[in-house]
Design a protein around this motif. Structure first.
Motif, PDB file in Angstrom:
ATOM      1  N   GLY A  95      65.572   6.406  98.476  1.00 28.92           N
ATOM      2  CA  GLY A  95      64.755   5.350  97.914  1.00 28.92           C
ATOM      3  C   GLY A  95      65.200   5.073  96.493  1.00 28.92           C
ATOM      4  N   ALA A  96      64.493   4.187  95.838  1.00 27.32           N
ATOM      5  CA  ALA A  96      64.805   3.858  94.442  1.00 27.32           C
ATOM      6  C   ALA A  96      63.589   3.146  93.851  1.00 27.32           C
ATOM      7  CB  ALA A  96      66.034   2.971  94.347  1.00 27.32           C
ATOM      8  N   ALA A  97      63.550   3.108  92.555  1.00 21.82           N
ATOM      9  CA  ALA A  97      62.453   2.406  91.878  1.00 21.82           C
ATOM     10  C   ALA A  97      62.968   1.727  90.619  1.00 21.82           C
ATOM     11  CB  ALA A  97      61.328   3.381  91.521  1.00 21.82           C
ATOM     12  N   SER A 151      54.698  10.790  79.707  1.00 22.41           N
ATOM     13  CA  SER A 151      54.517  10.838  78.244  1.00 22.41           C
ATOM     14  C   SER A 151      54.176   9.476  77.656  1.00 22.41           C
ATOM     15  CB  SER A 151      55.792  11.380  77.591  1.00 22.41           C
ATOM     16  OG  SER A 151      56.890  10.505  77.825  1.00 22.41           O
ATOM     17  N   GLY A 152      54.018   8.478  78.534  1.00 29.02           N
ATOM     18  CA  GLY A 152      53.629   7.155  78.053  1.00 29.02           C
ATOM     19  C   GLY A 152      54.764   6.320  77.508  1.00 29.02           C
ATOM     20  N   GLU A 153      56.002   6.688  77.815  1.00 27.41           N
ATOM     21  CA  GLU A 153      57.157   5.947  77.296  1.00 27.41           C
ATOM     22  C   GLU A 153      57.746   4.966  78.306  1.00 27.41           C
ATOM     23  OE1 GLU A 153      59.896   8.700  74.918  1.00 27.41           O
ATOM     24  OE2 GLU A 153      58.701  10.119  76.085  1.00 27.41           O
ATOM     25  N   ALA A 154      57.331   5.043  79.574  1.00 19.41           N
ATOM     26  CA  ALA A 154      57.920   4.193  80.608  1.00 19.41           C
ATOM     27  C   ALA A 154      56.843   3.717  81.583  1.00 19.41           C
ATOM     28  CB  ALA A 154      59.007   4.953  81.362  1.00 19.41           C
ATOM     29  N   ILE A 155      57.163   2.624  82.275  1.00 19.72           N
ATOM     30  CA  ILE A 155      56.232   2.032  83.244  1.00 19.72           C
ATOM     31  C   ILE A 155      56.984   1.800  84.552  1.00 19.72           C
ATOM     32  CG2 ILE A 155      54.808   0.012  83.791  1.00 19.72           C
ATOM     33  CD1 ILE A 155      54.531  -0.436  80.744  1.00 19.72           C
ATOM     34  N   PRO A 156      56.485   2.318  85.670  1.00 10.26           N
ATOM     35  CA  PRO A 156      57.111   2.002  86.966  1.00 10.26           C
ATOM     36  C   PRO A 156      56.703   0.597  87.390  1.00 10.26           C
ATOM     37  CG  PRO A 156      55.181   3.369  87.314  1.00 10.26           C
ATOM     38  CD  PRO A 156      55.340   3.244  85.813  1.00 10.26           C
ATOM     39  N   LEU A 157      57.639  -0.154  87.988  1.00  8.53           N
ATOM     40  CA  LEU A 157      57.339  -1.535  88.376  1.00  8.53           C
ATOM     41  C   LEU A 157      57.245  -1.701  89.898  1.00  8.53           C
ATOM     42  CD1 LEU A 157      59.572  -3.309  85.735  1.00  8.53           C
ATOM     43  CD2 LEU A 157      57.069  -3.131  85.753  1.00  8.53           C
ATOM     44  N   PHE A 158      58.294  -1.363  90.595  1.00 11.23           N
ATOM     45  CA  PHE A 158      58.222  -1.404  92.063  1.00 11.23           C
ATOM     46  C   PHE A 158      59.279  -0.486  92.647  1.00 11.23           C
ATOM     47  CE2 PHE A 158      60.939  -5.075  90.930  1.00 11.23           C
ATOM     48  CZ  PHE A 158      62.073  -4.821  91.685  1.00 11.23           C
ATOM     49  N   LYS A 174      59.778  -1.075 109.888  1.00 10.82           N
ATOM     50  CA  LYS A 174      59.009  -1.745 108.846  1.00 10.82           C
ATOM     51  C   LYS A 174      59.143  -0.994 107.516  1.00 10.82           C
ATOM     52  CE  LYS A 174      55.543  -3.859 111.844  1.00 10.82           C
ATOM     53  NZ  LYS A 174      54.092  -4.055 112.109  1.00 10.82           N
ATOM     54  N   VAL A 175      59.129  -1.765 106.431  1.00 12.48           N
ATOM     55  CA  VAL A 175      59.210  -1.144 105.105  1.00 12.48           C
ATOM     56  C   VAL A 175      57.826  -0.657 104.704  1.00 12.48           C
ATOM     57  CG1 VAL A 175      59.718  -1.519 102.665  1.00 12.48           C
ATOM     58  CG2 VAL A 175      61.148  -2.594 104.419  1.00 12.48           C
ATOM     59  N   VAL A 176      57.749   0.603 104.354  1.00 11.67           N
ATOM     60  CA  VAL A 176      56.493   1.219 103.922  1.00 11.67           C
ATOM     61  C   VAL A 176      56.728   1.876 102.570  1.00 11.67           C
ATOM     62  CG1 VAL A 176      55.756   1.628 106.295  1.00 11.67           C
ATOM     63  CG2 VAL A 176      57.037   3.409 105.081  1.00 11.67           C
ATOM     64  N   ARG A 177      55.669   2.372 101.977  1.00 10.59           N
ATOM     65  CA  ARG A 177      55.829   3.051 100.685  1.00 10.59           C
ATOM     66  C   ARG A 177      56.666   4.318 100.852  1.00 10.59           C
ATOM     67  NH1 ARG A 177      50.898   2.332  96.404  1.00 10.59           N
ATOM     68  NH2 ARG A 177      50.607   0.077  96.724  1.00 10.59           N
ATOM     69  N   ASP A 178      57.494   4.539  99.863  1.00 10.36           N
ATOM     70  CA  ASP A 178      58.350   5.721  99.858  1.00 10.36           C
ATOM     71  C   ASP A 178      57.466   6.972  99.823  1.00 10.36           C
ATOM     72  OD1 ASP A 178      60.075   7.820  99.172  1.00 10.36           O
ATOM     73  OD2 ASP A 178      61.394   6.472  98.046  1.00 10.36           O
ATOM     74  N   PRO A 179      57.593   7.860 100.797  1.00 10.27           N
ATOM     75  CA  PRO A 179      56.746   9.058 100.786  1.00 10.27           C
ATOM     76  C   PRO A 179      56.929   9.924  99.544  1.00 10.27           C
ATOM     77  CG  PRO A 179      58.552   9.291 102.362  1.00 10.27           C
ATOM     78  CD  PRO A 179      58.527   7.853 101.930  1.00 10.27           C
ATOM     79  N   LEU A 204      57.391   8.488  96.596  1.00 10.94           N
ATOM     80  CA  LEU A 204      56.839   7.682  95.496  1.00 10.94           C
ATOM     81  C   LEU A 204      55.615   6.929  96.013  1.00 10.94           C
ATOM     82  CD1 LEU A 204      60.241   6.139  94.244  1.00 10.94           C
ATOM     83  CD2 LEU A 204      58.997   8.027  93.168  1.00 10.94           C
ATOM     84  N   PRO A 205      54.633   7.629  96.521  1.00 13.16           N
ATOM     85  CA  PRO A 205      53.521   6.970  97.226  1.00 13.16           C
ATOM     86  C   PRO A 205      52.642   6.092  96.347  1.00 13.16           C
ATOM     87  CG  PRO A 205      53.031   9.294  96.864  1.00 13.16           C
ATOM     88  CD  PRO A 205      54.460   9.096  96.460  1.00 13.16           C
ATOM     89  N   ASP A 206      52.675   6.294  95.035  1.00 13.35           N
ATOM     90  CA  ASP A 206      51.799   5.520  94.156  1.00 13.35           C
ATOM     91  C   ASP A 206      52.447   4.255  93.611  1.00 13.35           C
ATOM     92  OD1 ASP A 206      49.797   7.449  94.461  1.00 13.35           O
ATOM     93  OD2 ASP A 206      50.609   8.666  92.804  1.00 13.35           O
ATOM     94  N   ILE A 207      53.717   4.061  93.922  1.00 11.98           N
ATOM     95  CA  ILE A 207      54.421   2.881  93.409  1.00 11.98           C
ATOM     96  C   ILE A 207      54.534   1.840  94.518  1.00 11.98           C
ATOM     97  CG2 ILE A 207      56.544   2.035  92.355  1.00 11.98           C
ATOM     98  CD1 ILE A 207      57.058   4.797  91.276  1.00 11.98           C
ATOM     99  N   PRO A 208      54.016   0.629  94.306  1.00 14.29           N
ATOM    100  CA  PRO A 208      54.086  -0.409  95.344  1.00 14.29           C
ATOM    101  C   PRO A 208      55.536  -0.790  95.646  1.00 14.29           C
ATOM    102  CG  PRO A 208      53.356  -1.346  93.264  1.00 14.29           C
ATOM    103  CD  PRO A 208      53.363   0.134  93.080  1.00 14.29           C
ATOM    104  N   THR A 209      55.766  -1.219  96.867  1.00 18.40           N
ATOM    105  CA  THR A 209      57.113  -1.635  97.236  1.00 18.40           C
ATOM    106  C   THR A 209      57.384  -3.048  96.729  1.00 18.40           C
ATOM    107  OG1 THR A 209      56.468  -2.625  99.339  1.00 18.40           O
ATOM    108  CG2 THR A 209      56.948  -0.257  99.341  1.00 18.40           C
TER     109      THR A 209
END
Length: 366
Positions: free
Chosen positions: A135-137, A225-232, A241-246, A248-253
């Motif tokens: 996967g990737a983010a 540490s509050g220095e970065a933000i995950p986007l997708f 079917k594309v589902v959330r990465d197991p 990275l379950p909290d990051i939307p696809t």
């Protein structure tokens, strides 16, 4: 013995290709001379020490120890022409009996999908034996001013994405940005994902994409540490079917983000369709062991069995945690249909992709 090539001819081919100014041309030799009884020859069309080479050298001993008639796998690196040289050489042999196989990865798949003129192979016709995805983010620094994916939709301020090559794995991220309607300028030529990450941390670029394992080890601490933000996230493929990465379950696809948009222009639709095609070989089945078209059914069944055994082996899964990125192996039979379908790109989608690469990112496709 006809119909096979060996390390001597393959290495010779690599040498000749290195002398040639026509990178990617297939070598003249097409006969395969096997290394010997109990040895499976493996062509890796990349240099030693890279990710694909490391994967091939890691996984093949596990196959060998489970095959009664195999003592070892003999790795032969045939770099050149951005992996086209070695892949052309392998396909030229036409070996289908499992005595010679090849390791390929996303860069090689993309060369074929984009219709590079020197390509003499078609992964839509070849037989996958065992595949491994990742996967990737995409993420950003809190200093970039980007708060969420909403800031990537029709954004008036141009944002910078740092990458290695527009026509390589970065293509998947670029297509995602195009599908969101993002105003992005790509900056390419970086020598790895470490430099692209550091570029965001230093404020030299705004956006970066990391594979899941690197994201968890290198970016997650910055998020904590509050220095970065995950986007997708790219997500994972489950039953087509594309589902959330197991992992990275909290990051939307990305697909979730695209489908949440109120409307899509034709430009965005084409980008989304292209993303759907390139993400499958690019990430979901990124690295793999392959054989030529028409491979004997018992060879394919053997690897199906080997993959099943390894995925049930807790000791192997622990040892392979880093090498496989936290994802199980997928048998060629299970992946074949989805992989081949992804390579069937509509003409307008392919034309759009090549246009973006050539006109916006100055990529040279031939």
């Amino acid at each position: 013995m006809s119909n096979v090539v060996s390390r001597r001819t393959v290495l010779g081919a690599g040498f000749l290709a290195g002398l040639s100014t026509m990178a990617g041309c297939a070598p003249e030799q097409t006969a395969y001379d096997p290394s010997g009884p109990g040895i499976v020859d493996v062509v890796i069309p990349y240099s030693t020490g890279g990710g694909t080479d490391t994967w091939g050298r890691f996984i093949t001993p596990y196959f060998a120890e489970r095959q009664k008639d195999v003592d070892r796998y003999q790795i032969e690196n045939v770099p050149g022409g951005e992996s086209i040289t070695g892949t052309n050489a392998y396909v030229e042999t036409g070996v289908t009996n499992g005595k010679q196989v090849m390791v390929a990865s996303a860069t090689t798949y993309f060369q074929s999908m984009l219709g590079q003129s020197t390509v003499e192979f078609d992964f839509a016709k070849m037989d996958p034996l065992a595949l491994n995805g990742t996967g990737a983010a995409v993420w950003t620094s809190t200093e970039s001013g980007i708060k969420s994916v909403a800031d990537l939709v029709n954004n008036p301020r141009e944002l910078r994405y740092g990458g290695m090559s527009a026509s390589g794995l970065d293509l998947v991220a670029l297509l995602a940005f195009e599908a969101l309607g993002s105003n992005i300028r790509g900056v390419f030529g970086m020598e790895g994902r470490g430099p692209t990450r550091l570029a965001v941390q230093r404020g030299e670029s705004d956006l970066d994409m990391q594979t899941t394992s690197s994201f968890l080890s290198q970016v997650q601490p910055l998020i904590d540490s509050g220095e970065a933000i995950p986007l997708f996230a790219i997500g994972a493929l489950e039953r087509g079917k594309v589902v959330r990465d197991p992992n990275l379950p909290d990051i939307p696809t990305f697909s979730e983000m695209y489908e949440s948009l109120d409307s899509h222009s034709e430009h965005q639709r084409l980008a989304y369709e292209a993303f759907q095609s390139f993400v499958v070989p690019g990430f979901f089945y990124q690295k793999g062991l392959w054989s030529n078209q028409g491979t004997d059914e018992d060879v394919i069944n053997t690897y199906d069995h080997l993959v099943s055994e390894l995925n049930s082996d807790k000791a192997f899964l622990e040892e392979a945690k880093d090498a496989l990125g936290g994802y199980e192996l997928v048998s060629g039979s299970d992946a074949r249909e989805a992989f081949h379908n992804a390579l069937q790109i509509d003409d307008d989608v392919l034309a759009y992709t090549k246009q973006i690469l050539e006109q916006k990112y100055d990529a040279v496709l031939n």
